[in-house]
Design an enzyme around this catalytic site. Structure first.
Site, short mmCIF file in Angstrom:
data_model
loop_
_atom_site.label_atom_id
_atom_site.label_comp_id
_atom_site.label_asym_id
_atom_site.label_seq_id
_atom_site.Cartn_x
_atom_site.Cartn_y
_atom_site.Cartn_z
N GLY A 174 0.84 -1.20 0.00
CA GLY A 174 0.00 0.00 0.00
C GLY A 174 0.86 1.23 0.00
N PHE A 193 3.97 8.87 3.33
CA PHE A 193 5.32 9.20 2.93
C PHE A 193 5.86 8.33 1.81
CE2 PHE A 193 5.21 10.64 7.36
CZ PHE A 193 5.40 11.97 7.10
N GLY A 194 5.13 7.34 1.41
CA GLY A 194 5.63 6.49 0.34
C GLY A 194 5.09 5.09 0.48
N VAL A 216 4.76 0.94 0.83
CA VAL A 216 5.30 -0.10 1.71
C VAL A 216 5.23 -1.43 0.97
CG1 VAL A 216 4.99 -1.33 3.89
CG2 VAL A 216 4.54 1.13 3.77
N LYS A 251 9.46 -0.01 4.12
CA LYS A 251 8.86 1.29 3.77
C LYS A 251 9.85 2.04 2.92
CE LYS A 251 7.06 5.39 5.92
NZ LYS A 251 6.45 5.84 7.15
N ASP A 302 -1.48 10.75 13.74
CA ASP A 302 -1.91 10.57 12.34
C ASP A 302 -2.61 9.23 12.18
OD1 ASP A 302 -2.35 11.26 9.73
OD2 ASP A 302 -0.35 10.76 9.04
#
Ligand code: NAG
Ligand code: NAG
Ligand code: NAG
Ligand code: NAG
Ligand code: NAG
Ligand code: NAG
Ligand code: NAG
Length: 790
Positions: free
Chosen positions: A498, A502-503, A505, A519, A597
């Site tokens: 997914g 931030f980027g 995984v 990640k 978050d």
């Protein structure tokens, strides 16, 4: 707490009403006076002018105008706002020179209409519009009117903006505090430069911008529309530039007011509850802050971080940018090449038009002409339509930097930004060239945490170390890029689990068979190094089966989680798992951790559908007795952020509880929470859930794709807990410890939730058409009772 303050002025009003009844009139002739305790009442009895004290504790008295028809004294205009009278000897009278003068027993002058009202035989009158006007005895145009000197409120027929003929700008300025009408820091001011806009200012600093008027609304207020009861207009002419609104149904009371807290609000009077209800307000979220992302930056509250660059631009100060300080904005990747004529335009869709203070407006040009005009002029950097009517009309041309650009999920405009030919390629092809900056590996079955911090590793290669020491005696092994790449099949799409804030995984398997999650931080939208380090340290220290540490083999991801595949049993298991994970973070771990978050995208599911909370990039560790903190930089994801965090940067365990509540409602409904700009109830999840709950139709929230039967009591319990968690005030929300108890309890004795945060901000009038929903649904209580016997 506010009650006692209200009673005293109210009594005074009653008293002065009694005293003044016999002589109540709307008019003052030369020789007449209005003393403290007396008043003037408009002929239709809508408004009253008299003396008041802003609160029982106030030492000062003021001359003002307030609504005469409602029980709560609501002052909308103050004559001597900056100079209160310290006793009750105030008197309003005509000076021999024709001006209205407010003075006291000692003859001291507190306020006057000044030279403006020097007419020979003047008459002053309070009108039913709330305007206080001075004319000559023969009538005619006012020599002076209170509408030209607004206080903090804009009422129908008042003009906010410029009378260019006399050079007067009518603005509204907040009170200093709720009991001090003196000029506060915040004002709404019309700026006539370029394509005119309205700014909310704090002294001289711009806080929020309405954007230019684009036909029926401002570009920066997508939710603005002509309601059945309001008509808005923005007049741009050679003589005057002003904003004005009218109420079409005279039974409605409404005003626009700038609050001492720095919010501008439209409020409406609700007779039933005898209170003012917030109908609309601004600024709403971090992207509303003027130019948060700097020149050529775009703010998007649905992204994390919120700032990105317009295509063809890159962050000017990458380090600050990664640390989520976007002020410096973005610079061109390739310089423009105007003379060769090879420049082109990239289309940025769904935006609030950038600051138009220096833009050029032409109402007759169409979009093609507009484009041509922009290409011809080497200092032109962007163009767009000026109005959204029909397919769009008019032309706005920008020169220089584009600032205060943000995107909206709906009703934004299209902006065309000039870039060099080389930067016209699509962002998709650019994405392929993204670099790997770093990657984290979390070991699975042995519970050992392994770490590959590749960006760091590459940079540190010369030092030949193979461990990183991250403070607190934590030593983490490093992997080289090749190992990680091999483990993940060269970051193959098939291994992608997914995409986080931030980027992406990836899952993978190391040479020794250990399952890992990797990640990968993209070079462009990279997690700040500090945040990355933060995450690594936190994950290293934490150990819980609902946190990501123990888990490598995450096989499913957010879309799946919210998707239709899940039956109620799995959803319930997920809700409970997340609650346990969060409980551990808040209360049970050695550290007290606020995640900041929490969202669907940060919850990973393993094969058994056990949720694992991940992405600690923004988490904060708290000392044992610390409960709340304030941050200058609000980070997190739109739709999950609590009101106090979004508006004031205040975060605490209760802001995580709010996010948890949103998540629960999402899991139950299968819908995404997208935030507060949507008047469409299907998109404003909290409002939708709340309205169903209030009508007793809680079960209608349930994801329609969940066809199999489900225990209604359990579902209602989850909705109830979810709504308790998203209540407006942090102190009303339960702690995670209580949430765990509530979820474990079988009874229907849960407390009733209060209205969620953000929901009251939509108009109560707007949603009134949904009242028929109650007919064909199962009423909450009835259903619960049935299941009690289970
Ligand atoms: C009000 O202010 C005046 C000076 O402006 C001062 O002389 C007077 O004592 C004050 N009265 C009270 C009641 O504080
Ligand atoms: C009349 O006198 C008052 C008080 O001295 C002063 O504020 C005002 O400006 C004067 N008006 C005119 C028209 O001169
Ligand atoms: C608002 O208007 C008043 C009166 O014209 C003026 O003194 C003040 O400077 C204005 N405020 C701003 C922020 O422009
Ligand atoms: C005005 O609003 C009231 C309710 O607030 C409603 O009863 C009335 O019918 C409305 N009048 C018009 C003309 O729309
Ligand atoms: C125009 O383009 C040519 C070839 O692409 C380039 O060599 C030249 O420097 C450009 N001229 C300007 C003024 O940039
Ligand atoms: C708008 O554009 C038209 C066509 O190019 C031009 O004739 C007109 O003068 C322009 N108007 C203004 C106000 O610049
Ligand atoms: C070119 O654009 C700039 C910025 O919009 C404007 O100030 C200037 O007047 C334009 N020049 C011409 C010749 O149109």
């Amino acid at each position: 707490m506010a009650r006692p303050n209200l009673i005293w002025p109210f009594l005074l009003t009653m008293l002065s009403a009694l005293l003044a009844t016999s002589s109540a009139t709307d008019t003052m002739n030369p020789g007449d006076t209005v003393r403290d305790g007396e008043s003037l009442i408009s002929i239709g009895r809508s408004f009253r002018l008299g003396f008041f004290a802003p609160s029982s504790s106030s030492r000062f008295r003021y001359l003002g105008i307030w609504y005469n028809t409602i029980s709560q004294q609501t002052v909308i205009w103050v004559a001597n706002r900056d100079r209160g009278i310290n006793d009750s000897t105030g008197v309003l009278s005509f000076h021999s020179n024709g001006s209205l003068v407010l003075s006291d027993a000692r003859g001291q002058v507190y306020w006057s209409t000044g030279a403006a009202a020097g007419v020979a035989s003047p008459v002053a009158r309070v009108l039913d519009s709330a305007n206080f006007v001075v004319t000559g005895s023969g009538g005619g145009a006012p020599a002076w009117q209170s509408f030209d000197y607004p206080t903090d409120s804009l009422l129908p027929a008042m003009k906010l903006g410029w009378d260019l003929r006399v050079g007067r700008n009518r603005n509204i300025t907040s009170w200093r505090s709720a009991d001090d009408p003196a000029s506060g820091q915040y004002s709404m001011v019309v700026d006539v430069r370029g394509d005119p806009q309205i700014f909310l200012l704090q002294e001289a600093t711009r806080l929020w911008r309405t954007g230019p008027w684009i036909g029926q609304r401002f570009s920066g207020i997508p939710e603005m529309k002509t309601y059945d009861m309001f008509a808005f207009r923005f007049h741009i002419g050679a003589d005057e530039v002003y904003y004005q609104f009218d109420i079409l149904n005279s039974t409605i009371l409404s005003r626009l007011v700038v609050r001492p807290t720095g919010l501008v609000e439209r409020v409406v009077w609700i007779e039933g509850t005898k209170s003012w209800n917030r109908f609309w307000f601004a600024p709403k979220d971090q992207c509303d802050s003027v130019s948060l992302c700097g020149p050529f930056g775009i703010c998007n509250t649905n992204d994390s971080p919120v700032c990105s660059c317009v295509q063809g631009f890159k962050p000017r100060s990458p380090r600050d940018w990664y640390l989520r300080d976007g002020k410096d904005g973005c610079a061109r990747r390739t310089a423009l090449d105007c003379r060769n004529g090879t420049d082109g335009f990239v289309q940025v869709t769904g935006v609030k038009l950038p600051d138009t203070s220096a833009a050029v407006l032409n109402h007759t040009m169409g979009l093609d002409e507009c484009r041509a005009a922009c290409l011809r002029n080497c200092s032109c950097t962007a163009y767009s339509n000026a109005e959204v009517t029909g397919a769009g009309t008019g032309c706005i041309l920008w020169g220089g930097d584009l600032t205060d650009l943000r995107v909206y999920t709906s009703k934004g405009m299209d902006l065309f930004v000039r870039v060099a030919a080389a930067d016209l390629e699509t962002s998709a092809s650019r994405a392929k060239r993204m670099w790997v900056a770093a990657g984290a590996v979390v070991g699975a079955f042995l519970g050992t945490l392994l770490l590959g911090w590749i960006g760091w590793c590459l940079r540190r290669r010369k030092t030949k170390t193979n461990t990183v020491v991250l403070g607190d005696d934590l030593e983490l092994p490093l992997f080289d890029f090749a190992t990680i790449a091999a483990a993940t099949g060269d970051f193959s799409a098939a291994n992608k689990l997914g995409e986080g804030g931030f980027g992406p995984v990836y899952k993978g398997r190391l040479g020794d068979g250990k399952e890992v999650a990797v990640k990968r931080l993209a070079k462009n939208s990279v997690q700040g190094l500090d945040e990355f380090k933060n995450e690594v340290v936190l994950i290293a220290k934490l150990q819980h089966r609902n946190l990501v540490r123990l888990l490598g083999g995450c096989t499913q991801w957010e879309e799946r989680m919210l998707g239709s595949l899940l039956d109620w049993k799995s959803r319930y298991q997920i809700i409970n798992g997340i609650a346990r994970g969060l409980l551990y973070l808040h209360h049970d771990s050695r550290l007290r951790i606020i995640h900041r978050d929490l969202k669907a995208g940060n919850v990973l599911l393993d094969e058994e559908m056990n949720p694992k909370i991940s992405d600690f990039g923004m988490a904060r560790i708290f000392g044992g007795d610390e409960t709340e903190a304030n941050t200058r930089r609000v980070v997190g994801t739109y739709g999950y952020m609590s009101p106090e965090y979004l508006m004031q940067g205040l975060f605490s365990v209760k802001s995580d509880v709010f996010s948890f509540g949103v998540l629960v409602l999402e899991i139950v409904s299968g819908k995404r929470s997208r935030g507060i700009y949507h008047s469409d109830p299907n998109l404003n999840l909290l409002g939708y859930a709340w309205s169903l709950w209030k009508e007793g139709c809680g079960l209608e929230l349930v994801d329609p794709s969940m066809v199999c039967s489900y225990p209604a009591a359990e579902v209602l319990k989850c909705i109830n807990v979810g709504l308790l968690c998203v209540q407006d005030l942090p102190e009303d929300r339960p702690t995670m410890a209580s949430v765990a108890l509530l979820l474990a309890s079988d009874t229907a004795s849960l407390p009733q939730p209060k209205q969620p945060g953000f929901v009251g901000m939509r108009g109560p009038l707007e949603g009134s058409s949904s009242a028929s929903k109650g007919e064909n649904c199962t009423v909450n209580n009835v259903t619960v009772t049935i299941f009690d016997g289970r």
